[in-house]
Design an enzyme around this catalytic site. Structure first.
Site, short mmCIF file in Angstrom:
data_model
loop_
_atom_site.label_atom_id
_atom_site.label_comp_id
_atom_site.label_asym_id
_atom_site.label_seq_id
_atom_site.Cartn_x
_atom_site.Cartn_y
_atom_site.Cartn_z
N GLN A 88 29.95 10.42 -2.31
CA GLN A 88 29.10 11.04 -3.41
C GLN A 88 28.86 12.53 -3.24
O GLN A 88 29.25 13.34 -2.52
CB GLN A 88 27.52 10.34 -3.22
CG GLN A 88 27.18 10.62 -1.68
CD GLN A 88 25.75 9.62 -1.60
OE1 GLN A 88 24.54 10.17 -1.62
NE2 GLN A 88 25.78 8.22 -1.65
N HIS A 148 26.10 15.66 -5.14
CA HIS A 148 24.76 15.89 -5.64
C HIS A 148 24.84 17.07 -6.65
O HIS A 148 25.39 18.43 -6.21
CB HIS A 148 23.53 15.81 -4.59
CG HIS A 148 23.49 14.53 -3.84
ND1 HIS A 148 23.36 13.38 -4.34
CD2 HIS A 148 23.73 14.37 -2.47
CE1 HIS A 148 23.55 12.52 -3.29
NE2 HIS A 148 23.65 13.22 -2.12
N GLU A 176 20.29 17.49 1.15
CA GLU A 176 19.87 16.30 2.14
C GLU A 176 20.37 17.20 3.57
O GLU A 176 21.33 17.77 3.96
CB GLU A 176 20.89 15.19 2.08
CG GLU A 176 20.73 14.52 0.63
CD GLU A 176 21.93 13.43 0.70
OE1 GLU A 176 21.68 12.44 -0.04
OE2 GLU A 176 23.07 13.66 1.19
N HIS A 190 30.51 13.99 0.31
CA HIS A 190 30.10 13.15 1.65
C HIS A 190 30.15 11.78 1.53
O HIS A 190 29.82 11.15 0.51
CB HIS A 190 29.16 13.95 2.23
CG HIS A 190 27.85 13.58 1.23
ND1 HIS A 190 27.44 14.57 0.23
CD2 HIS A 190 26.67 12.66 0.97
CE1 HIS A 190 26.47 14.31 -0.49
NE2 HIS A 190 25.85 13.10 0.10
N ARG A 228 28.90 9.33 -7.90
CA ARG A 228 29.74 8.56 -6.87
C ARG A 228 31.21 8.94 -7.20
O ARG A 228 31.90 9.18 -8.29
CB ARG A 228 29.55 7.19 -7.07
CG ARG A 228 28.28 6.83 -6.60
CD ARG A 228 27.91 5.59 -6.37
NE ARG A 228 26.52 5.39 -5.82
CZ ARG A 228 25.61 5.53 -6.52
NH1 ARG A 228 25.46 5.59 -7.91
NH2 ARG A 228 24.32 5.32 -6.07
ZN LIG Z 1 24.12 12.13 -0.43
#
Ligand SMILES: [Zn+2]
Length: 392
Positions: free
Chosen positions: A100, A102, A137, A261, A280
């Protein structure tokens, strides 16, 4: 409510990739119905808010924040974000997660507005943007943890491509057209061509012995050692293209916008901006929007920046570029104290031992919230370790 410190009950997510023992054991019960326990959420996300144990009984933290935002968030955080800007989790990764990436905040806002205007229902499987927020994240490993993180550096990737006969032509594409050309080619390749290319490779990988730092280990694990009957997952390419990273207990890694990642295996604590925006790129039966994915990946080689943390007094700090959240680990020997004043809503997760704070005595697996502008002292009743989430 006179207290400003509350015990928080989190929410379990039973995603299929989760493990069976780690989270139940952390929370202190046996997994008798043998369900997967993938994530334990600690926060105020509207879909799975934590519950605060208050003098008036158990109450949704999300609801309490709606009712009294300044009391629960502090004025600065409320004005800046309008909500608790982070979500804190424990993850137990048994089967690998999807690859994925972001979006940035700006791209997330535009994408969300575009899909709203086009009338794509928020729950539709092909909907990319669930909200207007970015989703940086950070994670800290609770034991050995494996993940894919960013493209390999140029030399290393070229070497990988050269070493696999099926990837011979891809080595030429990479040399001529770089990361973007290479990734676009494999992601847009017709399924039958991808199958033809990957099946002999998968068969070889399954037959061979591998260590976890080799792509073949994860390819073999993805298919449980059995050659797939249907179309091959094109995330396989990425297992060869991306860095395979091992984190040891206490080491962290940060994933900003655009860095592809995938979590492969292990347990961690994860802290992220309050968003669900995921594009994705494989290792999943879920929707893959290739053109949209290609817009958001940063196409460059990455040397993974493993965060060892800086220790100061009882606290290990993990310096991050994020404005939405910060994380630290607090280690208290028996009888020692951690004294602080909160500047935002803080969440503590006890990983080891037992502590006393305000009116609470809490042990491993338990969680508490400190509201903003609160002076507090945490004392180790035993040798104790905690993680702390906050807004910097
Ligand atoms: Zn992630």
């Amino acid at each position: 409510m006179k207290h400003k410190i509350f015990k928080l009950q989190g929410k379990v997510q039973h995603y299929a990739w989760g493990g069976y023992e780690f989270i139940p054991s952390l929370l202190g019960f046996e997994n008798t119905d043998h369900k997967p326990y993938a994530e334990y959420w600690m926060g105020a996300h509207p879909s799975a808010s934590g519950m605060l144990e208050t003098e008036e009984g158990l109450q949704s933290w999300y609801d309490l924040i709606q009712r009294e935002p300044i009391k629960h968030l502090g004025k600065k955080v409320y004005q800046r974000f309008g909500e608790l800007p982070y979500l804190f989790k424990v993850l137990d990764v048994n089967e690998m997660l999807s690859i994925q990436v972001h979006p940035t905040k700006e791209e997330a806002r535009k994408g969300f507005e575009r899909e709203e205007a086009a009338g794509v229902p928020i729950q539709a499987s092909h909907r990319n943007y669930k909200d207007k927020n970015h989703k940086p994240e950070v994670m800290v490993a609770l034991g050995d943890f494996w993940l894919l993180h960013g493209f390999k550096k140029e030399d290393e990737l070229q070497q990988t491509l050269n070493s696999i006969p099926e990837f011979d032509f891809l080595a030429k594409v990479f040399a001529a057209d770089g990361y973007y050309g290479l990734y676009k080619m494999v992601m847009e390749m017709p399924p039958n061509e991808a199958d033809e290319l990957l099946l002999p490779l998968i068969e070889r990988e399954i037959a061979a012995e591998h260590s976890k730092d080799q792509p073949g280990y994860w390819v073999s694990k993805l298919y449980n050692g059995i050659l797939p009957a249907g179309n091959v997952d094109r995330g396989i390419f990425s297992i060869y293209f991306f860095n395979i990273v091992e984190l040891k207990k206490g080491e962290g890694i940060y994933q900003g916008a655009g860095v592809p990642h995938a979590y492969l295996e292990g347990q961690n604590v994860e802290l992220m901006a309050n968003s669900d925006n995921v594009l994705r790129g494989g290792l999943t039966p879920k929707h893959i929007d290739v053109p949209e994915l290609l817009k958001h990946i940063v196409f460059e080689g990455v040397k993974p920046n493993i965060l060892a943390g800086n220790e100061l007094e009882h606290e290990i700090h993990y310096p991050l570029p994020a404005e939405d959240f910060g994380i630290s680990a607090v280690n208290l020997e028996y009888g020692r104290e951690y004294v602080s004043t909160s500047t935002s809503a803080e969440i503590f997760l006890i990983m080891k031992g037992e502590i006393h704070c305000d009116h609470l005595n809490l042990k491993r697996g338990e969680v508490f919230v400190v509201l903003p502008d609160t002076e507090y002292t945490i004392r180790g009743i035993e040798d104790a370790s905690l993680f702390k989430a906050f807004v910097p």
